[in-house]
Design a protein around this motif. Sequence first.
Motif, PDB file in Angstrom:
ATOM      1  N   ARG A  79      45.101  69.772  37.621  1.00  0.00           N
ATOM      2  CA  ARG A  79      43.779  69.595  37.011  1.00  0.00           C
ATOM      3  C   ARG A  79      42.703  69.613  38.084  1.00  0.00           C
ATOM      4  NH1 ARG A  79      42.925  66.101  31.792  1.00  0.00           N
ATOM      5  NH2 ARG A  79      41.296  67.430  31.055  1.00  0.00           N
ATOM      6  N   HIS A  80      41.687  70.464  37.886  1.00  0.00           N
ATOM      7  CA  HIS A  80      40.572  70.594  38.821  1.00  0.00           C
ATOM      8  C   HIS A  80      39.290  70.168  38.119  1.00  0.00           C
ATOM      9  CE1 HIS A  80      42.909  72.879  41.768  1.00  0.00           C
ATOM     10  NE2 HIS A  80      43.491  73.450  40.718  1.00  0.00           N
ATOM     11  N   ALA A  81      38.395  69.575  38.881  1.00  0.00           N
ATOM     12  CA  ALA A  81      37.097  69.169  38.342  1.00  0.00           C
ATOM     13  C   ALA A  81      36.021  70.053  38.949  1.00  0.00           C
ATOM     14  CB  ALA A  81      36.817  67.713  38.673  1.00  0.00           C
ATOM     15  N   ALA A  82      35.056  70.416  38.121  1.00  0.00           N
ATOM     16  CA  ALA A  82      33.919  71.206  38.585  1.00  0.00           C
ATOM     17  C   ALA A  82      32.665  70.618  37.969  1.00  0.00           C
ATOM     18  CB  ALA A  82      34.077  72.671  38.194  1.00  0.00           C
ATOM     19  N   LEU A  83      31.550  70.802  38.651  1.00  0.00           N
ATOM     20  CA  LEU A  83      30.256  70.329  38.165  1.00  0.00           C
ATOM     21  C   LEU A  83      29.423  71.525  37.755  1.00  0.00           C
ATOM     22  CD1 LEU A  83      29.543  67.629  40.886  1.00  0.00           C
ATOM     23  CD2 LEU A  83      30.504  67.306  38.612  1.00  0.00           C
ATOM     24  N   GLU A  84      28.907  71.489  36.525  1.00  0.00           N
ATOM     25  CA  GLU A  84      28.113  72.596  35.995  1.00  0.00           C
ATOM     26  C   GLU A  84      26.658  72.196  35.862  1.00  0.00           C
ATOM     27  OE1 GLU A  84      31.390  74.651  33.049  1.00  0.00           O
ATOM     28  OE2 GLU A  84      29.919  73.315  32.193  1.00  0.00           O
ATOM     29  N   THR A  85      25.788  73.176  35.982  1.00  0.00           N
ATOM     30  CA  THR A  85      24.367  73.013  35.682  1.00  0.00           C
ATOM     31  C   THR A  85      24.005  74.024  34.610  1.00  0.00           C
ATOM     32  OG1 THR A  85      23.723  74.558  37.419  1.00  0.00           O
ATOM     33  CG2 THR A  85      23.842  72.227  38.026  1.00  0.00           C
ATOM     34  N   ASP A  86      22.788  73.960  34.124  1.00  0.00           N
ATOM     35  CA  ASP A  86      22.350  74.875  33.071  1.00  0.00           C
ATOM     36  C   ASP A  86      21.659  76.120  33.611  1.00  0.00           C
ATOM     37  OD1 ASP A  86      23.327  73.263  31.109  1.00  0.00           O
ATOM     38  OD2 ASP A  86      21.426  72.281  30.682  1.00  0.00           O
ATOM     39  N   ASP A  87      21.601  76.278  34.911  1.00  0.00           N
ATOM     40  CA  ASP A  87      20.858  77.404  35.480  1.00  0.00           C
ATOM     41  C   ASP A  87      21.685  78.686  35.581  1.00  0.00           C
ATOM     42  OD1 ASP A  87      22.556  76.746  37.518  1.00  0.00           O
ATOM     43  OD2 ASP A  87      20.993  76.195  38.948  1.00  0.00           O
ATOM     44  N   GLY A  88      22.915  78.680  35.067  1.00  0.00           N
ATOM     45  CA  GLY A  88      23.741  79.880  35.066  1.00  0.00           C
ATOM     46  C   GLY A  88      24.572  80.049  36.322  1.00  0.00           C
ATOM     47  N   ALA A  89      24.448  79.157  37.274  1.00  0.00           N
ATOM     48  CA  ALA A  89      25.252  79.246  38.487  1.00  0.00           C
ATOM     49  C   ALA A  89      26.702  78.917  38.166  1.00  0.00           C
ATOM     50  CB  ALA A  89      24.719  78.292  39.556  1.00  0.00           C
ATOM     51  N   ALA A  90      27.601  79.468  38.962  1.00  0.00           N
ATOM     52  CA  ALA A  90      29.021  79.192  38.760  1.00  0.00           C
ATOM     53  C   ALA A  90      29.279  77.709  38.996  1.00  0.00           C
ATOM     54  CB  ALA A  90      29.850  80.037  39.727  1.00  0.00           C
ATOM     55  N   PRO A  91      30.209  77.130  38.235  1.00  0.00           N
ATOM     56  CA  PRO A  91      30.536  75.718  38.451  1.00  0.00           C
ATOM     57  C   PRO A  91      31.016  75.484  39.876  1.00  0.00           C
ATOM     58  CG  PRO A  91      31.541  76.515  36.431  1.00  0.00           C
ATOM     59  CD  PRO A  91      30.968  77.703  37.131  1.00  0.00           C
ATOM     60  N   ARG A  92      30.534  74.406  40.462  1.00  0.00           N
ATOM     61  CA  ARG A  92      30.907  74.077  41.836  1.00  0.00           C
ATOM     62  C   ARG A  92      32.106  73.144  41.788  1.00  0.00           C
ATOM     63  NH1 ARG A  92      26.611  71.200  45.706  1.00  0.00           N
ATOM     64  NH2 ARG A  92      26.072  70.433  43.665  1.00  0.00           N
ATOM     65  N   GLU A  93      33.228  73.630  42.328  1.00  0.00           N
ATOM     66  CA  GLU A  93      34.428  72.795  42.364  1.00  0.00           C
ATOM     67  C   GLU A  93      34.266  71.721  43.420  1.00  0.00           C
ATOM     68  OE1 GLU A  93      38.363  74.198  42.311  1.00  0.00           O
ATOM     69  OE2 GLU A  93      37.900  75.895  41.022  1.00  0.00           O
ATOM     70  N   VAL A  94      34.755  70.555  43.093  1.00  0.00           N
ATOM     71  CA  VAL A  94      34.690  69.438  44.028  1.00  0.00           C
ATOM     72  C   VAL A  94      36.084  68.858  44.159  1.00  0.00           C
ATOM     73  CG1 VAL A  94      32.271  68.858  43.695  1.00  0.00           C
ATOM     74  CG2 VAL A  94      33.941  67.949  42.132  1.00  0.00           C
ATOM     75  N   GLY A  95      36.448  68.544  45.379  1.00  0.00           N
ATOM     76  CA  GLY A  95      37.779  67.996  45.609  1.00  0.00           C
ATOM     77  C   GLY A  95      37.816  66.507  45.351  1.00  0.00           C
ATOM     78  N   ASP A  96      37.023  65.760  46.090  1.00  0.00           N
ATOM     79  CA  ASP A  96      37.005  64.303  45.973  1.00  0.00           C
ATOM     80  C   ASP A  96      35.783  63.915  45.158  1.00  0.00           C
ATOM     81  OD1 ASP A  96      37.632  61.654  46.303  1.00  0.00           O
ATOM     82  OD2 ASP A  96      36.615  61.498  48.237  1.00  0.00           O
ATOM     83  N   LEU A  97      35.971  63.793  43.850  1.00  0.00           N
ATOM     84  CA  LEU A  97      34.859  63.532  42.939  1.00  0.00           C
ATOM     85  C   LEU A  97      34.857  62.064  42.545  1.00  0.00           C
ATOM     86  CD1 LEU A  97      32.565  64.712  41.169  1.00  0.00           C
ATOM     87  CD2 LEU A  97      34.263  64.987  39.388  1.00  0.00           C
ATOM     88  N   GLN A  98      33.732  61.399  42.763  1.00  0.00           N
ATOM     89  CA  GLN A  98      33.588  60.007  42.344  1.00  0.00           C
ATOM     90  C   GLN A  98      32.582  59.962  41.195  1.00  0.00           C
ATOM     91  OE1 GLN A  98      32.131  57.312  45.326  1.00  0.00           O
ATOM     92  NE2 GLN A  98      32.056  55.614  43.909  1.00  0.00           N
ATOM     93  N   VAL A  99      33.080  59.727  39.991  1.00  0.00           N
ATOM     94  CA  VAL A  99      32.212  59.617  38.811  1.00  0.00           C
ATOM     95  C   VAL A  99      31.645  58.213  38.787  1.00  0.00           C
ATOM     96  CG1 VAL A  99      32.091  59.706  36.302  1.00  0.00           C
ATOM     97  CG2 VAL A  99      33.514  61.338  37.536  1.00  0.00           C
ATOM     98  N   TRP A 100      30.313  58.113  38.863  1.00  0.00           N
ATOM     99  CA  TRP A 100      29.635  56.822  38.869  1.00  0.00           C
ATOM    100  C   TRP A 100      29.514  56.272  37.451  1.00  0.00           C
ATOM    101  CZ3 TRP A 100      25.235  54.256  37.276  1.00  0.00           C
ATOM    102  CH2 TRP A 100      24.907  53.101  38.002  1.00  0.00           C
ATOM    103  N   GLY A 101      29.309  57.165  36.478  1.00  0.00           N
ATOM    104  CA  GLY A 101      29.184  56.742  35.084  1.00  0.00           C
ATOM    105  C   GLY A 101      29.023  57.937  34.171  1.00  0.00           C
ATOM    106  N   VAL A 102      29.102  57.674  32.872  1.00  0.00           N
ATOM    107  CA  VAL A 102      28.967  58.716  31.847  1.00  0.00           C
ATOM    108  C   VAL A 102      27.655  58.489  31.096  1.00  0.00           C
ATOM    109  CG1 VAL A 102      30.015  59.723  29.781  1.00  0.00           C
ATOM    110  CG2 VAL A 102      31.473  58.853  31.619  1.00  0.00           C
TER     111      VAL A 102
END
Length: 139
Positions: free
Chosen positions: A108-131
């Motif tokens: 399982r891989h995590a990526a961060l997306e934006t709405d500007d059409g850029a490709a999702p940026r994969e992140v290795g060590d992701l710390q989710v602060w909150g939802v």
Amino acid sequence: MTAQPPGPSGANPATDAGQSARAHGFPSPARDYLDGGIDLNRELVRDRTSTFLMRVTGQALAASGIHDGDEIVVDRAGTPRHGSVVVVVFEGELLVRRLALQTRDGVRHAALETDDGAAPREVGDLQVWGVATYCLHRL
């Protein structure tokens, strides 16, 4: 109108005279509005100890309705899922992004997306602060 206690014998002059005690007139239309108003804490906050309000700067999720200057309600105890808007700690900075969870080769891989059409940026060590659970948008 005044109320009188019954006499010593328990007699009530109003009912003894052949009249029944009953309410007169129409109920007040204002009774529907006596709820006490809308409590935003009750409506927006699931857990007071883990919920925070944050102001957004930037337009990374503008197409999703989250604009510069909006406030988001963030639940630190929330479970991030695919497509959730999350606040992450990335390179020492708090970012608001959409979470994309993908499985490749059984991992399982995590990526961060934006709405500007850029490709999702994969992140290795992701710390989710909150939802993020709600966005408060100014009109």
